[in-house]
Every structure is written in structure tokens, then in C-alpha cells.
Design a protein around this motif. Structure first.
Motif, PDB file in Angstrom:
ATOM      1  N   THR A 169       0.849  -1.185   0.000  1.00 48.72           N
ATOM      2  CA  THR A 169       0.000   0.000   0.000  1.00 48.72           C
ATOM      3  C   THR A 169       0.884   1.234   0.000  1.00 48.72           C
ATOM      4  OG1 THR A 169      -0.086  -0.035   2.417  1.00 48.72           O
ATOM      5  CG2 THR A 169      -1.873  -1.154   1.233  1.00 48.72           C
ATOM      6  N   GLY A 170       0.320   2.339  -0.459  1.00 53.25           N
ATOM      7  CA  GLY A 170       1.043   3.602  -0.480  1.00 53.25           C
ATOM      8  C   GLY A 170       0.059   4.746  -0.417  1.00 53.25           C
ATOM      9  N   PRO A 171       0.563   5.984  -0.362  1.00 53.45           N
ATOM     10  CA  PRO A 171      -0.330   7.144  -0.243  1.00 53.45           C
ATOM     11  C   PRO A 171      -1.258   7.312  -1.435  1.00 53.45           C
ATOM     12  CG  PRO A 171       1.934   7.836  -0.675  1.00 53.45           C
ATOM     13  CD  PRO A 171       1.978   6.364  -0.376  1.00 53.45           C
ATOM     14  N   SER A 172      -0.876   6.764  -2.586  1.00 50.78           N
ATOM     15  CA  SER A 172      -1.710   6.938  -3.777  1.00 50.78           C
ATOM     16  C   SER A 172      -2.461   5.681  -4.176  1.00 50.78           C
ATOM     17  CB  SER A 172      -0.838   7.401  -4.956  1.00 50.78           C
ATOM     18  OG  SER A 172       0.166   6.437  -5.225  1.00 50.78           O
ATOM     19  N   GLY A 173      -2.351   4.591  -3.402  1.00 53.66           N
ATOM     20  CA  GLY A 173      -3.094   3.390  -3.748  1.00 53.66           C
ATOM     21  C   GLY A 173      -2.401   2.112  -3.340  1.00 53.66           C
ATOM     22  N   TRP A 174      -2.405   1.119  -4.245  1.00 53.78           N
ATOM     23  CA  TRP A 174      -1.916  -0.226  -3.935  1.00 53.78           C
ATOM     24  C   TRP A 174      -1.361  -0.863  -5.200  1.00 53.78           C
ATOM     25  CZ3 TRP A 174      -4.262  -5.202  -5.206  1.00 53.78           C
ATOM     26  CH2 TRP A 174      -3.744  -6.289  -4.462  1.00 53.78           C
ATOM     27  N   ALA A 216      -7.928 -10.663   4.331  1.00 54.70           N
ATOM     28  CA  ALA A 216      -7.333  -9.977   5.471  1.00 54.70           C
ATOM     29  C   ALA A 216      -6.427  -8.889   4.919  1.00 54.70           C
ATOM     30  CB  ALA A 216      -6.540 -10.940   6.346  1.00 54.70           C
ATOM     31  N   GLY A 217      -6.850  -7.640   5.029  1.00 53.65           N
ATOM     32  CA  GLY A 217      -6.074  -6.555   4.441  1.00 53.65           C
ATOM     33  C   GLY A 217      -5.924  -6.757   2.949  1.00 53.65           C
ATOM     34  N   ASP A 218      -4.669  -6.815   2.480  1.00 52.01           N
ATOM     35  CA  ASP A 218      -4.443  -6.992   1.039  1.00 52.01           C
ATOM     36  C   ASP A 218      -3.981  -8.402   0.695  1.00 52.01           C
ATOM     37  OD1 ASP A 218      -1.959  -6.723   2.186  1.00 52.01           O
ATOM     38  OD2 ASP A 218      -1.188  -5.263   0.746  1.00 52.01           O
ATOM     39  N   VAL A 219      -4.468  -9.380   1.471  1.00 56.53           N
ATOM     40  CA  VAL A 219      -4.139 -10.779   1.219  1.00 56.53           C
ATOM     41  C   VAL A 219      -5.425 -11.596   1.198  1.00 56.53           C
ATOM     42  CG1 VAL A 219      -3.009 -12.833   2.181  1.00 56.53           C
ATOM     43  CG2 VAL A 219      -1.822 -10.638   2.202  1.00 56.53           C
ATOM     44  N   VAL A 220      -5.537 -12.516   0.235  1.00 57.40           N
ATOM     45  CA  VAL A 220      -6.660 -13.448   0.166  1.00 57.40           C
ATOM     46  C   VAL A 220      -6.323 -14.667   1.018  1.00 57.40           C
ATOM     47  CG1 VAL A 220      -8.059 -14.907  -1.344  1.00 57.40           C
ATOM     48  CG2 VAL A 220      -7.273 -12.671  -2.150  1.00 57.40           C
ATOM     49  N   LEU A 221      -7.127 -14.938   2.032  1.00 62.51           N
ATOM     50  CA  LEU A 221      -6.903 -16.118   2.864  1.00 62.51           C
ATOM     51  C   LEU A 221      -7.451 -17.375   2.207  1.00 62.51           C
ATOM     52  CD1 LEU A 221      -7.747 -14.663   6.393  1.00 62.51           C
ATOM     53  CD2 LEU A 221      -5.520 -14.803   5.243  1.00 62.51           C
ATOM     54  N   ALA A 222      -8.608 -17.264   1.581  1.00 68.71           N
ATOM     55  CA  ALA A 222      -9.207 -18.395   0.880  1.00 68.71           C
ATOM     56  C   ALA A 222     -10.315 -17.893  -0.030  1.00 68.71           C
ATOM     57  CB  ALA A 222      -9.765 -19.418   1.870  1.00 68.71           C
ATOM     58  N   GLU A 282      -5.708 -20.855  -2.498  1.00 69.71           N
ATOM     59  CA  GLU A 282      -5.321 -21.106  -1.112  1.00 69.71           C
ATOM     60  C   GLU A 282      -4.016 -20.367  -0.827  1.00 69.71           C
ATOM     61  OE1 GLU A 282      -6.963 -22.610   1.228  1.00 69.71           O
ATOM     62  OE2 GLU A 282      -8.579 -23.451  -0.004  1.00 69.71           O
ATOM     63  N   LEU A 283      -3.961 -19.673   0.290  1.00 64.75           N
ATOM     64  CA  LEU A 283      -2.727 -19.019   0.718  1.00 64.75           C
ATOM     65  C   LEU A 283      -1.823 -20.063   1.358  1.00 64.75           C
ATOM     66  CD1 LEU A 283      -1.130 -16.371   1.129  1.00 64.75           C
ATOM     67  CD2 LEU A 283      -2.272 -16.163   3.351  1.00 64.75           C
ATOM     68  N   GLU A 284      -0.672 -20.322   0.748  1.00 62.98           N
ATOM     69  CA  GLU A 284       0.235 -21.362   1.222  1.00 62.98           C
ATOM     70  C   GLU A 284       1.380 -20.820   2.072  1.00 62.98           C
ATOM     71  OE1 GLU A 284      -0.425 -24.408   0.923  1.00 62.98           O
ATOM     72  OE2 GLU A 284      -1.861 -24.525  -0.730  1.00 62.98           O
ATOM     73  N   ASP A 285       1.798 -19.592   1.803  1.00 64.93           N
ATOM     74  CA  ASP A 285       2.958 -19.052   2.506  1.00 64.93           C
ATOM     75  C   ASP A 285       2.850 -17.534   2.535  1.00 64.93           C
ATOM     76  OD1 ASP A 285       5.592 -19.190   3.742  1.00 64.93           O
ATOM     77  OD2 ASP A 285       6.339 -18.341   1.870  1.00 64.93           O
ATOM     78  N   LEU A 286       3.164 -16.933   3.693  1.00 71.94           N
ATOM     79  CA  LEU A 286       3.126 -15.479   3.831  1.00 71.94           C
ATOM     80  C   LEU A 286       4.277 -15.071   4.741  1.00 71.94           C
ATOM     81  CD1 LEU A 286       1.524 -12.910   3.080  1.00 71.94           C
ATOM     82  CD2 LEU A 286       0.245 -13.220   5.215  1.00 71.94           C
ATOM     83  N   GLU A 287       5.197 -14.254   4.211  1.00 70.03           N
ATOM     84  CA  GLU A 287       6.410 -13.912   4.944  1.00 70.03           C
ATOM     85  C   GLU A 287       6.217 -12.761   5.912  1.00 70.03           C
ATOM     86  OE1 GLU A 287       9.636 -13.265   2.282  1.00 70.03           O
ATOM     87  OE2 GLU A 287       9.420 -15.217   1.296  1.00 70.03           O
ATOM     88  N   SER A 288       5.202 -11.926   5.698  1.00 70.85           N
ATOM     89  CA  SER A 288       4.950 -10.801   6.596  1.00 70.85           C
ATOM     90  C   SER A 288       3.447 -10.555   6.657  1.00 70.85           C
ATOM     91  CB  SER A 288       5.690  -9.549   6.132  1.00 70.85           C
ATOM     92  OG  SER A 288       5.334  -9.228   4.799  1.00 70.85           O
ATOM     93  N   PRO A 289       2.953  -9.894   7.705  1.00 67.02           N
ATOM     94  CA  PRO A 289       1.514  -9.711   7.856  1.00 67.02           C
ATOM     95  C   PRO A 289       0.908  -8.902   6.712  1.00 67.02           C
ATOM     96  CG  PRO A 289       2.672  -9.217   9.903  1.00 67.02           C
ATOM     97  CD  PRO A 289       3.715  -9.346   8.846  1.00 67.02           C
ATOM     98  N   PRO A 290      -0.383  -9.084   6.456  1.00 68.88           N
ATOM     99  CA  PRO A 290      -1.053  -8.265   5.448  1.00 68.88           C
ATOM    100  C   PRO A 290      -0.983  -6.778   5.792  1.00 68.88           C
ATOM    101  CG  PRO A 290      -2.447 -10.106   6.125  1.00 68.88           C
ATOM    102  CD  PRO A 290      -1.309 -10.054   7.081  1.00 68.88           C
ATOM    103  N   SER A 291      -1.023  -5.944   4.758  1.00 70.73           N
ATOM    104  CA  SER A 291      -1.124  -4.494   4.968  1.00 70.73           C
ATOM    105  C   SER A 291      -2.572  -4.127   5.231  1.00 70.73           C
ATOM    106  CB  SER A 291      -0.609  -3.741   3.745  1.00 70.73           C
ATOM    107  OG  SER A 291       0.734  -4.048   3.489  1.00 70.73           O
ATOM    108  N   ALA A 292      -2.770  -3.186   6.136  1.00 71.76           N
ATOM    109  CA  ALA A 292      -4.125  -2.706   6.422  1.00 71.76           C
ATOM    110  C   ALA A 292      -4.408  -1.482   5.576  1.00 71.76           C
ATOM    111  CB  ALA A 292      -4.255  -2.384   7.901  1.00 71.76           C
ATOM    112  N   PHE A 293      -5.558  -1.460   4.926  1.00 75.41           N
ATOM    113  CA  PHE A 293      -5.964  -0.291   4.160  1.00 75.41           C
ATOM    114  C   PHE A 293      -6.549   0.745   5.106  1.00 75.41           C
ATOM    115  CE2 PHE A 293      -6.265  -3.625   0.866  1.00 75.41           C
ATOM    116  CZ  PHE A 293      -5.483  -3.029  -0.109  1.00 75.41           C
ATOM    117  N   THR A 294      -6.270   2.016   4.846  1.00 76.50           N
ATOM    118  CA  THR A 294      -6.843   3.077   5.665  1.00 76.50           C
ATOM    119  C   THR A 294      -8.095   3.593   5.015  1.00 76.50           C
ATOM    120  OG1 THR A 294      -5.469   4.700   4.511  1.00 76.50           O
ATOM    121  CG2 THR A 294      -4.607   3.765   6.551  1.00 76.50           C
TER     122      THR A 294
END
Length: 204
Positions: free
Chosen positions: A26-31, A181-187, A192-204
């Protein structure tokens, strides 16, 4: 910046279709979402590069699959150019639609950002142009989206807010669930989400 891997399969008979290795931010102008697609044996089959503005509209889309490429954006509805490597079969298209969709999990995130639903809202109708591998031929379809609930799950760092959507295909009547969850599809169907190295980003 979430980085991870989705497994993709046929939602009806569960035949493995491959994997999608992604990172997004995510960024100030979008995703922005960028991914590489592989077969179940690891061979490269395509890529996705999608940038949304702060309202969830596609600023830039570039898809590659097999020998086809599509570039598109939100312009007088949505506009795109689909072409083969030589350019011999290049075709332009424009439809009065809200956004794009396709096989990539990126498009589920994009549609949710565009609609910005709240739990309890009436189901919202959205017109999309579907671009699916291997030929990325455009097809216009109508869906309805409803956010059934949000639920916070405790994690080691911060609560993970999961959104549960119900999506209906208004042509076929087919109904399915999408969990984000945020910018990640859990299912979702076929994803299917198999691996995630860092938490999802939250949209404001």
C-alpha cells in the motif's frame, strides 16, 4: 510489504493449476500487486502487475499468459489492448464497467477496495471485465458482493481482521465465499494461501 505464495486449483474438481508468487504494498496513492505464475512443476506461465488508485480503480494493469498480453486501465469505463507477441492480432477494447477481474487473487482485493462495503450493507452490483488465462480473452460479467462480517483474530503482533464476503455471479446464480485480510486473500474458490512472509497491509 506482504510477500508470499498462493496455490491455484480448479474450483470444481481441485486439479492443481500452479502457483502464484506475489508481493504487494500500500502507499499514499493506492496499492500495487506484482506476481509470477508457475505450473505445478515450476515452469513460468505468466505474470500480473496491477496498480490501483486510492479509490480502488485500476490505474494500470499488465497481464501475461502463454503468448498473450493485456494492458489496461480505468478510462471511460475500462479500456484495454490485448495482443500476441508479434502484434498481428492486437485488439483494443472498451466497456462501461467498473474494473477488471480474472484468475489472480489480486482481482478479489481490487474489487473489495473498489466497493468498500461495510457489514450489513445491501449486496452491491458490480460490472467487471474478466481476463482469464491462457488466452486472456475479455468477457464482461456482473457480480454482486456483500460483506457478511468482519472478525478480529489475535496474533503475536496485532489483531488480524478477516472480512468474509459472499459473491454471486448474476448470470449463472453461482455463489461463493471470499475471505480477505487486508491486502491478502486467505481463501477463495480455486485459491489457497500457502505461505506469507509478513503480515497483510491494512488499508486506511
Amino acid at each position: 510489504m506482504p510477500r508470499g505464495r498462493y496455490s491455484l486449483h480448479d474450483p470444481h474438481d481441485h486439479t492443481p493449476l500452479g502457483e502464484e508468487h506475489f508481493h504487494c504494498a500500500t502507499g499514499p496513492s493506492g496499492w500495487r500487486y506484482v506476481s509470477q505464475l508457475t505450473t505445478p512443476t515450476g515452469e513460468h506461465t505468466g505474470s500480473v502487475d496491477l496498480t490501483l488508485d486510492e479509490l480502488g480503480r485500476p490505474l494500470r494493469l499488465e497481464l501475461h499468459a502463454a503468448n498473450w498480453q493485456v494492458r489496461g486501465a480505468a478510462l471511460h469505463g475500462v479500456t484495454w489492448v490485448r495482443t500476441d507477441p508479434t502484434g498481428e492480432y492486437a485488439q483494443e477494447g472498451n466497456v462501461a464497467a467498473h474494473s477488471f477481474t480474472g484468475a489472480s487473487p489480486a482481482f478479489l482485493i481490487a474489487t473489495s477496495r473498489l466497493l468498500r462495503l461495510a457489514p450489513g450493507d445491501r449486496a452491491t452490483r458490480v460490472r467487471l471485465v474478466a481476463l482469464t488465462p491462457p488466452v486472456l480473452a475479455p468477457r464482461t460479467l456482473d457480480q454482486s458482493w456483500a460483506l457478511l462480517k468482519t472478525e478480529a483474530h489475535t496474533t503475536d503482533t496485532a489483531p488480524l481482521v478477516v472480512e468474509d464476503y459472499q459473491v454471486n455471479d448474476l448470470e449463472t446464480g453461482e455463489q461463493h465465499a471470499v475471505h480477505l485480510a487486508g491486502d491478502v486473500v486467505l481463501a477463495a474458490p480455486g485459491i489457497e494461501l500457502e505461505d506469507l512472509e509478513s503480515p497483510p497491509s491494512a488499508f486506511t
